[in-house]
Scaffold this motif. Structure first.
Motif, PDB file in Angstrom:
ATOM      1  N   LYS A   1      -7.167   9.551   4.874  1.00  0.00           N
ATOM      2  CA  LYS A   1      -6.955   8.129   4.561  1.00  0.00           C
ATOM      3  C   LYS A   1      -6.523   7.365   5.804  1.00  0.00           C
ATOM      4  CE  LYS A   1      -5.666   9.106  -0.204  1.00  0.00           C
ATOM      5  NZ  LYS A   1      -4.548   9.347  -1.107  1.00  0.00           N
ATOM      6  N   GLN A   2      -6.604   6.058   5.685  1.00  0.00           N
ATOM      7  CA  GLN A   2      -6.279   5.206   6.820  1.00  0.00           C
ATOM      8  C   GLN A   2      -4.763   5.055   6.990  1.00  0.00           C
ATOM      9  OE1 GLN A   2      -8.382   1.508   6.639  1.00  0.00           O
ATOM     10  NE2 GLN A   2      -8.138   1.147   8.834  1.00  0.00           N
ATOM     11  N   ALA A   3      -4.330   5.036   8.246  1.00  0.00           N
ATOM     12  CA  ALA A   3      -2.902   4.822   8.528  1.00  0.00           C
ATOM     13  C   ALA A   3      -2.512   3.401   8.131  1.00  0.00           C
ATOM     14  CB  ALA A   3      -2.639   5.051  10.010  1.00  0.00           C
ATOM     15  N   LEU A   4      -1.236   3.228   7.787  1.00  0.00           N
ATOM     16  CA  LEU A   4      -0.744   1.918   7.351  1.00  0.00           C
ATOM     17  C   LEU A   4       0.161   1.300   8.421  1.00  0.00           C
ATOM     18  CD1 LEU A   4       0.198   2.780   3.648  1.00  0.00           C
ATOM     19  CD2 LEU A   4      -1.918   1.755   4.491  1.00  0.00           C
ATOM     20  N   THR A   5       0.231  -0.033   8.397  1.00  0.00           N
ATOM     21  CA  THR A   5       1.172  -0.734   9.270  1.00  0.00           C
ATOM     22  C   THR A   5       2.417  -1.059   8.449  1.00  0.00           C
ATOM     23  OG1 THR A   5       0.357  -2.908   8.650  1.00  0.00           O
ATOM     24  CG2 THR A   5      -0.744  -1.816  10.505  1.00  0.00           C
ATOM     25  N   LYS A   6       3.500  -1.402   9.135  1.00  0.00           N
ATOM     26  CA  LYS A   6       4.737  -1.664   8.395  1.00  0.00           C
ATOM     27  C   LYS A   6       4.620  -2.879   7.478  1.00  0.00           C
ATOM     28  CE  LYS A   6       6.678  -3.805  12.459  1.00  0.00           C
ATOM     29  NZ  LYS A   6       7.481  -3.560  13.652  1.00  0.00           N
ATOM     30  N   GLU A   7       3.705  -3.784   7.789  1.00  0.00           N
ATOM     31  CA  GLU A   7       3.509  -4.953   6.912  1.00  0.00           C
ATOM     32  C   GLU A   7       2.940  -4.550   5.553  1.00  0.00           C
ATOM     33  OE1 GLU A   7       2.420  -4.824  10.119  1.00  0.00           O
ATOM     34  OE2 GLU A   7       3.895  -6.206  10.993  1.00  0.00           O
ATOM     35  N   GLU A   8       2.355  -3.362   5.480  1.00  0.00           N
ATOM     36  CA  GLU A   8       1.730  -2.915   4.224  1.00  0.00           C
ATOM     37  C   GLU A   8       2.680  -2.065   3.380  1.00  0.00           C
ATOM     38  OE1 GLU A   8      -2.887  -2.365   5.293  1.00  0.00           O
ATOM     39  OE2 GLU A   8      -1.561  -1.171   6.555  1.00  0.00           O
TER      40      GLU A   8
ATOM     41  N   SER B   1      11.380  -5.333  10.601  1.00  0.00           N
ATOM     42  CA  SER B   1      10.504  -6.397  10.083  1.00  0.00           C
ATOM     43  C   SER B   1       9.590  -5.904   8.972  1.00  0.00           C
ATOM     44  CB  SER B   1       9.650  -7.001  11.203  1.00  0.00           C
ATOM     45  OG  SER B   1      10.452  -7.420  12.262  1.00  0.00           O
ATOM     46  N   MET B   2      10.160  -5.108   8.055  1.00  0.00           N
ATOM     47  CA  MET B   2       9.406  -4.632   6.891  1.00  0.00           C
ATOM     48  C   MET B   2       9.920  -5.387   5.667  1.00  0.00           C
ATOM     49  SD  MET B   2       9.368  -0.703   5.442  1.00  0.00           S
ATOM     50  CE  MET B   2       8.383  -0.022   6.762  1.00  0.00           C
ATOM     51  N   ASP B   3       9.032  -5.723   4.726  1.00  0.00           N
ATOM     52  CA  ASP B   3       9.483  -6.380   3.492  1.00  0.00           C
ATOM     53  C   ASP B   3      10.435  -5.458   2.737  1.00  0.00           C
ATOM     54  OD1 ASP B   3       7.997  -8.570   4.078  1.00  0.00           O
ATOM     55  OD2 ASP B   3       6.674  -8.450   2.332  1.00  0.00           O
ATOM     56  N   THR B   4      11.329  -6.082   1.952  1.00  0.00           N
ATOM     57  CA  THR B   4      12.331  -5.299   1.225  1.00  0.00           C
ATOM     58  C   THR B   4      12.371  -5.716  -0.242  1.00  0.00           C
ATOM     59  OG1 THR B   4      14.014  -6.913   1.870  1.00  0.00           O
ATOM     60  CG2 THR B   4      13.827  -4.932   3.238  1.00  0.00           C
TER      61      THR B   4
ATOM     62  N   LYS C   1       0.815  -1.220   0.000  1.00  0.00           N
ATOM     63  CA  LYS C   1       0.000   0.000   0.000  1.00  0.00           C
ATOM     64  C   LYS C   1       0.843   1.262   0.000  1.00  0.00           C
ATOM     65  CE  LYS C   1      -4.187  -2.029   1.727  1.00  0.00           C
ATOM     66  NZ  LYS C   1      -4.936  -2.397   2.934  1.00  0.00           N
ATOM     67  N   ALA C   2       2.156   1.128   0.287  1.00  0.00           N
ATOM     68  CA  ALA C   2       3.050   2.288   0.228  1.00  0.00           C
ATOM     69  C   ALA C   2       4.479   1.809   0.022  1.00  0.00           C
ATOM     70  CB  ALA C   2       2.958   3.104   1.509  1.00  0.00           C
ATOM     71  N   TYR C   3       5.309   2.716  -0.493  1.00  0.00           N
ATOM     72  CA  TYR C   3       6.711   2.392  -0.778  1.00  0.00           C
ATOM     73  C   TYR C   3       7.632   3.392  -0.097  1.00  0.00           C
ATOM     74  CZ  TYR C   3       5.311  -0.955  -4.378  1.00  0.00           C
ATOM     75  OH  TYR C   3       4.789  -2.042  -5.028  1.00  0.00           O
ATOM     76  N   PHE C   4       8.690   2.883   0.527  1.00  0.00           N
ATOM     77  CA  PHE C   4       9.810   3.715   0.970  1.00  0.00           C
ATOM     78  C   PHE C   4      10.936   3.450  -0.039  1.00  0.00           C
ATOM     79  CE2 PHE C   4       8.730   3.654   5.823  1.00  0.00           C
ATOM     80  CZ  PHE C   4       7.652   4.485   5.579  1.00  0.00           C
ATOM     81  N   ILE C   5      11.546   4.516  -0.542  1.00  0.00           N
ATOM     82  CA  ILE C   5      12.490   4.362  -1.653  1.00  0.00           C
ATOM     83  C   ILE C   5      13.784   5.126  -1.364  1.00  0.00           C
ATOM     84  CG2 ILE C   5      12.786   4.664  -4.147  1.00  0.00           C
ATOM     85  CD1 ILE C   5       9.596   4.890  -4.189  1.00  0.00           C
ATOM     86  N   ASP C   6      14.899   4.432  -1.527  1.00  0.00           N
ATOM     87  CA  ASP C   6      16.221   5.038  -1.400  1.00  0.00           C
ATOM     88  C   ASP C   6      16.489   5.943  -2.615  1.00  0.00           C
ATOM     89  OD1 ASP C   6      19.058   5.215  -0.599  1.00  0.00           O
ATOM     90  OD2 ASP C   6      19.369   3.956  -2.383  1.00  0.00           O
TER      91      ASP C   6
ATOM     92  N   THR D   1      22.620  -1.017   4.199  1.00  0.00           N
ATOM     93  CA  THR D   1      21.825   0.107   4.724  1.00  0.00           C
ATOM     94  C   THR D   1      20.335  -0.107   4.456  1.00  0.00           C
ATOM     95  OG1 THR D   1      22.269   1.378   2.710  1.00  0.00           O
ATOM     96  CG2 THR D   1      23.675   1.807   4.591  1.00  0.00           C
ATOM     97  N   ASP D   2      19.936  -0.116   3.183  1.00  0.00           N
ATOM     98  CA  ASP D   2      18.503  -0.156   2.843  1.00  0.00           C
ATOM     99  C   ASP D   2      17.831  -1.463   3.272  1.00  0.00           C
ATOM    100  OD1 ASP D   2      18.812   2.303   1.470  1.00  0.00           O
ATOM    101  OD2 ASP D   2      19.578   1.223  -0.276  1.00  0.00           O
ATOM    102  N   ILE D   3      18.423  -2.564   2.857  1.00  0.00           N
ATOM    103  CA  ILE D   3      17.778  -3.858   3.128  1.00  0.00           C
ATOM    104  C   ILE D   3      17.811  -4.144   4.634  1.00  0.00           C
ATOM    105  CG2 ILE D   3      17.783  -6.339   2.629  1.00  0.00           C
ATOM    106  CD1 ILE D   3      17.037  -4.338   0.243  1.00  0.00           C
ATOM    107  N   MET D   4      18.944  -3.873   5.285  1.00  0.00           N
ATOM    108  CA  MET D   4      19.019  -4.103   6.735  1.00  0.00           C
ATOM    109  C   MET D   4      18.085  -3.155   7.505  1.00  0.00           C
ATOM    110  SD  MET D   4      20.539  -6.791   7.324  1.00  0.00           S
ATOM    111  CE  MET D   4      20.441  -6.665   9.113  1.00  0.00           C
ATOM    112  N   ALA D   5      17.865  -1.952   6.978  1.00  0.00           N
ATOM    113  CA  ALA D   5      16.898  -1.042   7.619  1.00  0.00           C
ATOM    114  C   ALA D   5      15.513  -1.683   7.636  1.00  0.00           C
ATOM    115  CB  ALA D   5      16.855   0.300   6.893  1.00  0.00           C
ATOM    116  N   GLY D   6      15.126  -2.289   6.504  1.00  0.00           N
ATOM    117  CA  GLY D   6      13.845  -2.990   6.443  1.00  0.00           C
ATOM    118  C   GLY D   6      13.826  -4.186   7.386  1.00  0.00           C
TER     119      GLY D   6
END
Ligand code: MG
Length: 266
Positions: free
Chosen positions: A205-212, A231-234, A6-11, A222-227
């Motif tokens: 809008k509705q707040a999201l959980t890290k699983e989403e 416990s966020m998918d990477t 439902k959302a993306y964090f991007i380096d 850095t990026d993958i270990m941050a996820g």
């Protein structure tokens, strides 16, 4: 490849561009997110630019148009952390003018002597006097907080020293371990989740959980270990720093790996 998030964090560097070189697949990916109205944040360890400066750079050089509040830097995350854990603190800063401005804007007092907190970041005007002040303050009990521990800054000259090189100096001179804000720390990730959810709530809008949410990046450590650390998918892209060979010996694998973002369906 596809999985619904439902959302993306991007380096940024290595994911959205490679130094001065464009990564067209990443530019197209952002346009696809925007077309589908899928929220995203750029999560970057660079603490030397304001979010507006990052947005301007993306617009002017990389054909990517976003709002400043779609950028979450380790500087913003540090300010958020200090507001929560050290409200009203007097701060001694080793860092950029941009970071100094953000701290003042957030209501902090910057001091040269007797600080409550030493905030260490990339400081291109670093000298022995500053390192001496920081060392003595931390030894006298000031909290030791670091925006990011990236060892190097890759540029046209080569691998120049990054913020983490200064952190290594202060670790050595104080014998103290800092609180680290930037990736792979969970501090910037928790801050980014909070920042995104504030925006979603403001938009009704509705707040999201890290699983989403999924963390997209090119750098395993850095990026993958941050996820992994929250416990966020990477989703690892092979357009930048890390390669498949780097994954052979690591225990925690990325959830997904793609050559570039054209291979990721929304
Ligand atoms: Mg990167």
């Amino acid at each position: 490849m596809k999985q619904e998030y439902k959302a993306y964090f991007i380096d940024l560097d290595g994911t959205m561009y490679m130094g001065k070189n464009r990564i067209p697949s990443a530019e197209a990916f952002i346009k696809r997110l925007q077309k589908k109205d899928i929220p995203f944040l750029f999560v970057t360890n660079n603490a030397t630019k304001t979010t507006q400066q990052v947005a301007d750079k993306l617009h002017n050089h990389y054909d990517t148009t976003v709002e400043a509040n779609q950028v979450y830097t380790s500087a913003v995350a540090s300010v958020d952390y200090l507001l929560e854990h050290h409200p009203g603190a007097k701060i001694f800063l080793l860092g950029s003018e941009s970071l100094r401005g953000q701290l003042v804007e957030a209501g902090f007092t910057l001091v040269d002597n007797n600080p409550d907190v030493v905030l260490q970041s990339l400081d291109i005007n670093l000298d022995y006097q500053k390192l001496e002040k920081a060392t003595l303050a931390i030894r006298n009990g000031a909290a030791f907080v670091v925006t990011n521990i990236d060892s190097n800054i890759p540029n046209e000259k080569g691998l120049c020293p990054g913020s983490g090189a200064t952190t290594a100096f202060l670790r050595c001179s104080t014998g103290q371990e800092p609180v680290i804000i930037g990736k792979p720390s969970s501090v910037i990730m928790e801050g980014a989740i909070h920042h995104l959810n504030e925006q979603l709530k403001a938009a009704g809008k509705q707040a999201l959980t890290k699983e989403e949410i999924v963390m997209v990046g090119d750098n395993y450590t850095t990026d993958i270990m941050a996820g992994v650390n929250v416990s966020m998918d990477t989703l690892m892209v092979l357009t930048g720093f890390s390669s498949r060979e780097d994954l052979v010996t690591v225990e925690a694998q990325p959830t997904h790996i793609v050559e570039d973002l054209t291979h990721w369906e929304l």
